[in-house]
Motif scaffolding. Structure first.
Motif, PDB file in Angstrom:
ATOM      1  N   SER A 140      12.149  10.938  18.995  1.00  0.00           N
ATOM      2  CA  SER A 140      12.714  11.234  20.316  1.00  0.00           C
ATOM      3  C   SER A 140      13.839  12.255  20.205  1.00  0.00           C
ATOM      4  N   ILE A 141      14.695  12.098  19.195  1.00  0.00           N
ATOM      5  CA  ILE A 141      15.770  13.073  18.972  1.00  0.00           C
ATOM      6  C   ILE A 141      15.179  14.446  18.702  1.00  0.00           C
ATOM      7  N   ILE A 275      14.586  12.922  29.892  1.00  0.00           N
ATOM      8  CA  ILE A 275      15.110  11.603  30.291  1.00  0.00           C
ATOM      9  C   ILE A 275      14.423  10.506  29.488  1.00  0.00           C
ATOM     10  N   GLY A 276      13.116  10.637  29.331  1.00  0.00           N
ATOM     11  CA  GLY A 276      12.376   9.656  28.540  1.00  0.00           C
ATOM     12  C   GLY A 276      12.813   9.636  27.091  1.00  0.00           C
ATOM     13  N   ILE A 282      18.061   5.428  22.987  1.00  0.00           N
ATOM     14  CA  ILE A 282      18.939   4.300  23.302  1.00  0.00           C
ATOM     15  C   ILE A 282      18.266   2.957  23.034  1.00  0.00           C
ATOM     16  N   PHE A 283      17.001   2.823  23.424  1.00  0.00           N
ATOM     17  CA  PHE A 283      16.362   1.497  23.464  1.00  0.00           C
ATOM     18  C   PHE A 283      15.472   1.166  22.263  1.00  0.00           C
ATOM     19  N   ILE A 284      15.006   2.185  21.505  1.00  0.00           N
ATOM     20  CA  ILE A 284      14.113   1.901  20.377  1.00  0.00           C
ATOM     21  C   ILE A 284      14.907   1.965  19.078  1.00  0.00           C
ATOM     22  N   PRO A 285      14.786   0.998  18.172  1.00  0.00           N
ATOM     23  CA  PRO A 285      13.983  -0.231  18.255  1.00  0.00           C
ATOM     24  C   PRO A 285      14.796  -1.453  18.689  1.00  0.00           C
ATOM     25  N   LYS A 286      16.071  -1.257  19.057  1.00  0.00           N
ATOM     26  CA  LYS A 286      16.943  -2.401  19.319  1.00  0.00           C
ATOM     27  C   LYS A 286      16.438  -3.261  20.470  1.00  0.00           C
TER      28      LYS A 286
END
Length: 403
Positions: A140-141, A275-276, A282-286
């Motif tokens: 994603s980064i 945005i995705g 932020i959300f993967i993998p936490k």
């Protein structure tokens, strides 16, 4: 920041630069298409062959790229790709001087070959550079680096020449392309000397017999014996195609709808994708697994594609952002899910996934055919079955290897 995380920062920085270069090389097409239409007097269909020519090499060179990585390693393959880019942009200069459209197609094909080699190296590299369950976060980064680079070539060339796109002819391309050639040569040298460790996936070393990946892969004699990989290739084929449709049809669709300032609508899809990507970081993998992210994104894309074709035409264009938002985490999630447990077949599996990017040439062509026989809005029905299959893969397809 842990010591282990710190060890990834420098390699991630270098790979981020390479993802930026991938986006830059693909973004050059957004300038070439209108310039070639103006200077050579070719049709819209012919000019879009430039884009097709950059995706065909993924099918042709996907497997040879994997063999190259196996022979000389990831880092040297990355370096080689930049020198191939330099050759391609030299051919662009030669094409402009001779005003030869076939030579432009050849230059685009060679640029696509360079892209295939670079993608074959950087995507599996970033996938296995660290824990597999956080691979989507790393990709994603890299995706943000890639997508932010798409508009840069046109902006750079317009700034350098001091001309609007509508005033640029092929005779103006020499100076900016010479600068781009120098930049790619410099990147090739940088990649060769970059402090990038040569990484391997779990079980990729045939002497490593203790990992689960090695046990699973040891019973296989061919890369084609991994059903989750083959289904992943089909999912990636469809994903690249529908993302190209969402990114590449906005201006044309706005023109068809008679919307004022059609070019301004080009921002809709990239913003949705970025945005995705930010959500993925932020959300993967936490908070989310890669498979869950793929399912959520597939559902968003399905809703978006339905809204595009079912809502009044003058507002339907805005729902392409939902399709793009859905596409955002498909690439980061599909790669690690499809490459899981390939062991010694990791590089070969990566080659198949690179070949699957040929969908970027096929699906948009089908969209154009549907547009000719139906309407521009109804042509977006094509995206629905594509997203439905990707949803299937996120729900059950990737699990086939565990049965």
């Amino acid at each position: 920041m842990t010591k282990n995380t710190k060890s990834f920062v420098l390699p991630l920085t270098f790979i981020g630069i390479m993802f930026f270069a991938i986006g830059f090389a693909l973004g050059i097409n957004s300038l070439l298409v209108p310039v070639l239409q103006k200077s050579l007097g070719i049709s819209n269909t012919a000019s879009y062959l430039i884009i097709a020519a950059t995706f065909i090499p993924f099918l042709v060179f996907g497997y040879p790229a994997g063999l190259t990585i196996k022979a000389i390693g990831y880092k040297r393959t990355m370096s080689l790709s930049f020198f191939i880019f330099a050759v391609a942009f030299y051919l662009f200069i030669l094409s402009a001087s001779q005003e030869s459209f076939p030579l432009f197609l050849l230059a685009s094909f060679i640029s696509g070959a360079a892209n295939a080699y670079l993608q074959a190296a950087v995507n599996p590299y970033i996938t296995i550079l660290g824990p597999l369950d956080s691979a989507a976060k790393r990709i994603s980064i890299m995706g943000i680096c890639n997508k932010l680079a798409w508009p840069i070539p046109a902006i750079f060339i317009v700034w350098l020449l001091g001309k609007d796109v509508s005033l640029i002819g092929i005779e103006d391309l020499n100076k900016p392309f010479i600068i781009i050639i120098c930049a790619f040569v410099a990147l090739g040298i940088m990649a060769f000397f970059a402090p990038l460790p040569e990484v391997k996936a779990a079980g990729e070393d045939e002497s490593d017999e203790k990992t689960d990946a090695s046990f699973y892969a040891s019973r296989k004699t061919s890369v084609f014996q991994f059903p989750h990989l083959l289904l992943g290739c089909l999912a990636l084929f469809l994903y690249v195609g529908v993302e190209t449709v969402s990114l590449g049809t906005l201006v044309d669709y706005a023109k068809e709808l008679g919307l004022e300032g059609a070019a301004n609508y080009a921002w809709i899809a990239p913003i949705g994708i970025v945005i995705g990507y930010i959500c993925g970081i932020i959300f993967i993998p936490k908070y989310l697994s890669q498979a869950t992210a793929l399912k959520i994104c597939s559902i968003l894309a399905i809703i978006g594609s339905l809204l595009v074709v079912l809502t009044p035409s003058h507002i339907s264009i805005y729902f392409i952002s939902f399709m793009a938002l859905g596409c955002s985490l498909m690439w980061p999630a599909l790669w690690p899910l499809a490459m899981a447990d390939l062991g010694k077949f990791t590089k070969a599996g990566s080659s198949l996934l690179i070949m699957a990017m040929f969908g970027g040439a096929v699906v948009p062509t089908l969209y154009g055919w549907l547009k000719d026989i139906a309407t521009p809005q109804q042509a977006y029905w094509l995206c629905l079955p594509c997203f439905l299959f990707i949803l299937y893969y996120g729900v059950a397809g990737y699990k086939i290897r565990t049965k």
